[in-house]
Design an enzyme around this catalytic site. Sequence first.
Site, PDB file in Angstrom:
ATOM      1  N   THR A  10      -1.132   4.206  -3.793  1.00  0.00           N
ATOM      2  CA  THR A  10      -0.608   4.985  -2.656  1.00  0.00           C
ATOM      3  C   THR A  10      -0.867   4.226  -1.374  1.00  0.00           C
ATOM      4  OG1 THR A  10      -2.745   6.047  -2.263  1.00  0.00           O
ATOM      5  CG2 THR A  10      -1.173   7.226  -3.667  1.00  0.00           C
ATOM      6  N   ASP A  11      -0.053   4.470  -0.358  1.00  0.00           N
ATOM      7  CA  ASP A  11      -0.516   4.098   0.970  1.00  0.00           C
ATOM      8  C   ASP A  11      -1.727   4.993   1.214  1.00  0.00           C
ATOM      9  OD1 ASP A  11      -0.968   3.159   3.491  1.00  0.00           O
ATOM     10  OD2 ASP A  11       1.111   3.341   4.172  1.00  0.00           O
ATOM     11  N   TRP A  12      -2.521   4.619   2.190  1.00  0.00           N
ATOM     12  CA  TRP A  12      -3.805   5.298   2.361  1.00  0.00           C
ATOM     13  C   TRP A  12      -3.612   6.767   2.753  1.00  0.00           C
ATOM     14  CZ3 TRP A  12      -4.317   1.235   0.014  1.00  0.00           C
ATOM     15  CH2 TRP A  12      -5.513   0.592  -0.221  1.00  0.00           C
TER      16      TRP A  12
END
Length: 807
Positions: free
Chosen positions: A228-230
């Site tokens: 995931t993106d953060w």
Amino acid sequence: MQPNAIRGQMTLQEKIALCSGGDFYATKAFEQYGIPAITLTDGPHGLRKPAAAADQLGINRSVPATCFPTASLTACSWDRELLREMGGAIGEEALQQGVDVVLGPGVNLKRNPLCGRSFEYFSEDPYLAGELAASWIEGLQGRGVGASLKHFAGNNQENERMSSDSLIDERTLRELYLPAFEKAVKHARPATVMCAYNKLNGVYCSDNAFLLRAILREEWGFEGVIVTDWGALNDRVEAFEAGLDLEMPTSQGCFDEIVLAAIRAGALSEHRLNESVDRLLDLAFTAAANRRANFHADTEGHHRLAQRLAANSAVLLKNEGHLLPIPKDRKIALIGALAKEPRYQGAGSSHINPTKLASAIDGFEALGLDFTHYPGYPLQGPADEALMAEAVAGARNSDVAVIFAGLPEEYESEGFDRTSLTMPDSHNALIARVVEVNPNTVVVLAGGAPVEMPWLPMVRAVLNLYLAGQAGGLAAAELLAGVVNPCGKLAESYPLRYADVPSAGFYETGGKQAQYREGLYVGYRYYDKARKEVLFPFGHGLSYTSFAYSDLVLSHTELDAPHALKVSVMIRNAGGVDGAEIVQVYVGELDPAVGRPERELKEFAKVFLEAGEAQPVSFTLDARAFAIYDPAARDWVVPGGVYRISVGASSRDIRLQAEVRVQGRPARSAAREVPRWYHDLNGPVTQSDFEALLGRKIEPVQAPRKGDYTLACSFQDMQASFIIRQVIKSIEATVGKGLGGVDYSNPTFKLIMASSTGTPLKNLSQLSPGSMSRQLTTGLVHLANGRYLQALITLAKRPKSRTERSP
Ligand code: BGC
């Protein structure tokens, strides 16, 4: 032990736990099985390994690393080899710091120049972006360090990036927004791909099975880890189904029980989990095997590489009467605060703590140029008459005035978008005043994205440095003095004014809905077909020499689509200085049955030629260079017809053309009637035009209202609530305390405020499970909805379960 043998020994709970982060930038180690943690840090124009306190926004100091020019500039090199070297150098610094995966490159398309993160992306053209990204990844991974190709996909704005829904028709998605990812995945095999925050056609990218499973894994054969993106995870169960492996950063296991329950209930198959576990084990063991204890990176060498990259990427936009290069005996007024304190990188997660920093003043001194520096304007705030008058007087008494101007930090950043293409008044006014007293004026531009240039007709030369990295000042001096011959070309179009940008009328006007109404017509694909004048076209860049193009030869005049077409051309350095030319090959179908751009970049090469030297350059165009994506056929199709091959020095400077008749087949769905706008690009494109292109009606997105707020809302969304307004005020006060007051012109302040108040609460509690627990955010949502009793009960109870759902 083999990874799947290890997996066989792990409990279900352990396997689930492996699939989410251990802390902000590392996964969990399981010592009992010998599973090492994987360290992943930013990227992409250098290494940002947090020194102590990890933060996502690049605010805390990180370990010093070489700050290379940002992608907006390196893209202008059009130089695969240089990008490979840059990736390799970052890989070496990662090895030295024990980093296993570098979070980059970013290949999102430059759809609209207001995007705050334009500086981190390569181009408006997917072919160019994909080629350069693939080379960068090969360089990095050649050192045994993994890449994370990001942000997949349709993340073309910063405002509302965590909740907005990018509506893109499939043909446009396939032909414009995905090919850079596709090229990088297929050719460079990145270790990981990072999903974007936003939704794509109604589904969050983190759980988007069409995007992650059907396209990335099944069609493109991606076998690495999807991360995931953060804080971008939406639904952990759906995400496993879609093929997403790793949630980052740690959310302290807040989804583990949900996943466990789903597997026990048969709602998620353990097989899906096992697939993710295997991919993560594979990455962890590969990373551990590639680590090199005591590796020493040559940071001095990397500083020189950063300089070479900047010098070979900067774009000479204008050079009337050969004002540049400046002969050594000239007296120069070097004007602008940015000449002393360069703007050399962007703000946000990519922010690097450089190993050293050279300004233009350093560069001018190193070359022994005869100059006096005048700040001309303050770095922040409005124009200063005294500074301006002093600079004007200096310019009057000099042979040449060189003004460093552009976009200050507070104008562009990750986390928010620009509001216009204008430079500060203090810079524009200074340029106008200096030109009045000295016609030999050069403007050197800094900034991550296009600006309007009202002063362009008055100045004789413009050199565009974008954000040139830690050695940019040295490169600037070399270019201005002619030690290096400029050879960069724009990787994006510069419009005359913002209103000319095809998406200008509706970019970010739809709140949480981003309608990509303009379809394929982004950048030069639009300007060329719509016959719109531009300030500078895609692919434009001057040199201190000139190049002649001749002898265009095509291998065929008739071609069967699966066969490749060979294109060759002779390029001659027709001037008196050695230099490099970027030769661009565009393909366009004549009278297409299906709407298409007039020409699209399908190949390019950068050739270095000594003065007077000539060299043949050849290219191969495969079937894909002629193809369109046909959603009904679910495939790429080459429409039969006559194609024009244009070879040129920019999209508007075509030097040679030839035609080839291609045998193909008609597209099925793409041939259906599309609204007139997509054929003539005349006037504004409407929502109903776009609905016809999309093939469905667009549901309006209702702004969330009091009473209906959920964890998917941000504090900004819930501002109708008095309590939430107080929360925002208290966040402002707390953030301001650490940063010298509430000040939205301070880019760090603005960035933290945009991130903390614009992030949906569910994501906030994933990012900061300590201070923003699910319990607290749930309680706040109840308060915002006016459900005080529920809020009280929620906030008072001790958290016993981690499975709480949205209120
Ligand atoms: C950014 C990513 C970055 C990550 C980790 C996110 O906010 O969108 O590009 O890699 O943070 O710092």
